[in-house]
Design a protein around this motif. Structure first.
Motif, short mmCIF file in Angstrom:
data_model
loop_
_atom_site.label_atom_id
_atom_site.label_comp_id
_atom_site.label_asym_id
_atom_site.label_seq_id
_atom_site.Cartn_x
_atom_site.Cartn_y
_atom_site.Cartn_z
N LEU A 84 47.80 28.55 33.00
CA LEU A 84 47.92 28.36 34.44
C LEU A 84 49.30 27.83 34.82
O LEU A 84 49.83 28.13 35.88
N ARG A 121 43.90 37.81 40.76
CA ARG A 121 44.61 36.55 40.49
C ARG A 121 43.65 35.38 40.50
O ARG A 121 43.97 34.28 40.98
N TYR A 148 42.52 33.01 38.43
CA TYR A 148 42.86 32.50 37.11
C TYR A 148 41.76 31.70 36.43
O TYR A 148 41.64 31.76 35.20
N GLN A 154 40.87 32.40 32.64
CA GLN A 154 40.84 31.32 31.64
C GLN A 154 39.46 31.22 30.97
O GLN A 154 39.36 31.16 29.76
#
Lengths: 334, 294
Positions: free
Chosen positions: A27, A297, A299, A303
């Motif tokens: 990140l 996008r 994240y 992750q």
């Protein structure tokens, strides 16, 4: 054996630490403010500030990492920015699809690859052997996404034998009740849908399974050839045992050890490599989820997905290593 | 088997000549070499053969035309000649394959040499990095890296090369671990040769044969992975005639299945390129690493 198992288990700890560090930094390595990148340039300052505080971006880096690991250890992977669902909820819904696909692909590779490899080794330098060798070379050179498109073109568009994507047809989807999330299993209790589930699984499983199939054919052939040249095989033949018994009882048992290892390692790779196959077949698994996360996008999704796949990959490799030590008493680990 | 068959024919055989002779005995090596040379010539001669500007190439009247004598691979949704784009795509793919492998080879080999030679803390650190990189399936790792740094051909190439670094670290390290105990390396150490000299002059040459074999095989893998990233829209961007991106255009544009020539030919060339370097790698293994010869 036990001290090896203990050390192998302990060796996972620094790797897990490394994975968490890498995925955390993920990140922070994004060029620019992650909150702005995720929400887009047009988002208002209040929303950006809100997301920043939600992600804890204003705290010092080490504090953020401790928070991240703390949440991980509690099994909390965060929330999607795109649809506000928790990562855990989405993972729970998605992982059976990917596992079912990976299992089907592995079965496809094993059921064809092992007999093919054995036959090629037993009939060395025949047409069949050349076929197996050429196929295993071609198979590892194939782009998965191209193979998927070719199969769809052939079997879904031209011959219209199989569906081009998804896990169920629309009409079946309306009445199908997922119980475990493994649709083949769920289909057993809903016989009217079972065939539809299987038909949807065939092309993606073939696509995903072709590379492991090529590798398995090659490895099985090589392992069999090696074993067949051993003294004890010659002894068995000299004793006058039938060729069938020599191959099945004496050779195959020993040849299968490296094969089993490869199957395990390939299964781990399939889970991560399913992104391409899942994208082509609109398969609602982990791979296509991570990919959507990248495009949106989102994240936290990326992750969460990456860390899940890496964890599974590490565990699968660990199990393969340990079972190898268990299966082969000849191996002494220092 | 007659004993004389394995004896060297002449006494003045150099290792290079021996390797060439072994290579020429390997049929996969020869086929791979011919294919690779063909692809390299295609890439080099493409601009001479058919000058091409992907940005201005449009022919809307001839959209999605099937292969014909005039346009052997047909045209795509913008009326672009698929054959021209495919042969120019070989320039991109070969460059990407070579650069990605050169990057991972240089970094990985150096780290492996250092880890194997100095041992201790640095070896543990390098080993840890290797283990972490290997804890992710390589395609996923490449995708994740590009997701962070942003989609482009260069980023895809770097991402793919990062996923290949561990192979070279392990290879170089294992060679050094066995070679550092050899007499001539011990002698060089005793004579006070500096570390850099021992590493580069004495240990590196030992590691080269397996690394060359691995590098050849890696060119295939790198081509495949970069094309995969291109297919996902995370590598080369349109209008670049990169094979993976061409497949992506056809798939996402919805014309891959109605006009299959737009996806068959780019994919075929990806496969031929990967196959060429896999075959070549097999041949080189037979030639350079006779112990692995079965």
């Amino acid at each position: 054996m036990w001290s090896y198992a203990g050390r192998r288990l302990l060796s996972v700890i620094p790797v897990l630490f490394g994975i968490s560090l890498l995925v955390f930094l993920f990140l922070h390595l994004i060029p620019g403010d992650p909150a702005v990148v995720m929400l887009g340039e047009r988002a208002g300052p209040e929303r950006i500030a809100e997301l920043r505080s939600k992600l804890g971006l204003e705290r010092p880096l080490w504090e953020q990492y401790l928070l991240f690991v703390g949440n991980l250890l509690r099994g909390d992977l965060g929330t999607s920015i795109f649809n506000q669902l928790t990562i855990n909820e989405q993972l729970a819904r998605r992982w059976p699809a990917t596992f079912e696909l990976a299992i089907a692909a592995t079965l496809f590779a094993v059921v064809i690859g092992i007999p093919f490899g054995i036959l090629a080794a037993v009939r060395k330098n025949t047409l069949l052997d050349n076929l197996a060798t050429s196929f295993s070379l071609l198979g590892v050179s194939l782009p998965v996404f191209w193979l998927g498109l070719l199969l769809v073109y052939l079997f879904a568009v031209n011959l219209q034998w199989l569906p081009a994507g998804g896990r169920l047809s629309i009409d079946v989807d309306a009445v199908f009740k997922p119980i475990t999330g493994f649709y083949v299993l769920d289909g057993l209790f809903q016989p009217q849908s079972f065939w539809d589930v299987v038909r949807h699984l065939i092309l993606p499983a073939m696509t995903l399974g072709t590379i492991p199939l090529a590798i398995l054919t090659r490895i099985t052939r090589g392992a069999m050839l090696e074993v067949l040249s051993q003294d004890y095989v010659r002894t068995a033949r000299a004793k006058g045992q039938t060729e069938r018994l020599v191959i099945w009882r004496h050779a195959l048992k020993n040849a299968l050890l490296p094969v089993v290892t490869i199957i395990g390692l390939q299964f781990g790779t399939l889970l991560g490599g399913a992104i391409l196959t899942e994208t082509i077949f609109s398969w609602p698994g982990i791979g296509s989820w991570i990919y959507e996360g990248i495009l949106n996008r989102d994240y936290p999704v990326v992750q969460g997905g990456v860390i899940f796949v890496a964890l599974v990959f590490v565990v699968v490799n660990l199990v393969v290593d340990l079972s190898y030590a268990l299966l082969d008493p000849r191996i002494q680990y220092r | 088997m007659a004993l004389t068959a394995t004896a060297p024919k002449t006494s003045n055989d150099t290792p290079t000549r021996l390797a060439i002779r072994r290579f020429m005995k390997s049929s996969s090596g020869k086929i791979g070499l011919v294919m690779a040379v063909f692809l390299i010539l295609l890439a080099l001669l493409a601009p001479v053969f058919k000058p091409y500007n992907p940005a201005t190439d449009r022919d809307y009247i001839n959209r999605l035309k099937p292969p014909s004598a005039e346009r052997v691979f047909g045209t795509d949704n913008l009326g672009r000649d698929v054959f021209t784009r495919v042969i120019h795509g070989s320039r991109i793919s070969l460059q990407v394959g070579l650069v990605a492998v050169a990057l991972s080879l240089t970094i990985g080999t150096l780290l492996g040499l250092v880890a194997g030679y100095f041992r201790g803390g640095i070896e543990i650190l390098i080993g840890w990095i290797t283990d972490i990189l290997l804890a992710f399936p390589s395609t996923l790792l490449a995708i994740a890296i590009v997701a962070v740094v942003g989609p482009s051909l260069t980023n895809a190439m770097v991402a793919v090369s990062i996923t290949q670094i561990p192979v070279y670290i392990r290879l170089a390290r294992s060679v050094v671990l066995s070679a550092r105990e050899l007499d001539y390396v011990q002698a060089a150490t005793a004579l006070g040769a500096p570390n850099r000299r021992i590493l580069l002059r004495h240990l590196l040459p030992n590691a080269l044969p397996p690394i060359i074999v691995q590098a050849t095989l890696s060119i295939g893998t790198a081509t495949l992975e970069t094309a995969a990233l291109g297919f996902l829209g995370l590598g080369a961007q349109p209008p670049a005639p990169e094979w993976g991106a061409m497949l992506s255009d056809a798939f996402r544009g919805g014309y891959a299945l109605n006009s299959p020539w737009t996806m068959i030919f780019p994919g075929l060339f990806i496969m031929l390129t990967v196959l060429a370097f896999n075959l070549l790698g097999d041949g080189l293994r037979d030639a350079l690493d006779p112990r692995a010869l079965k």
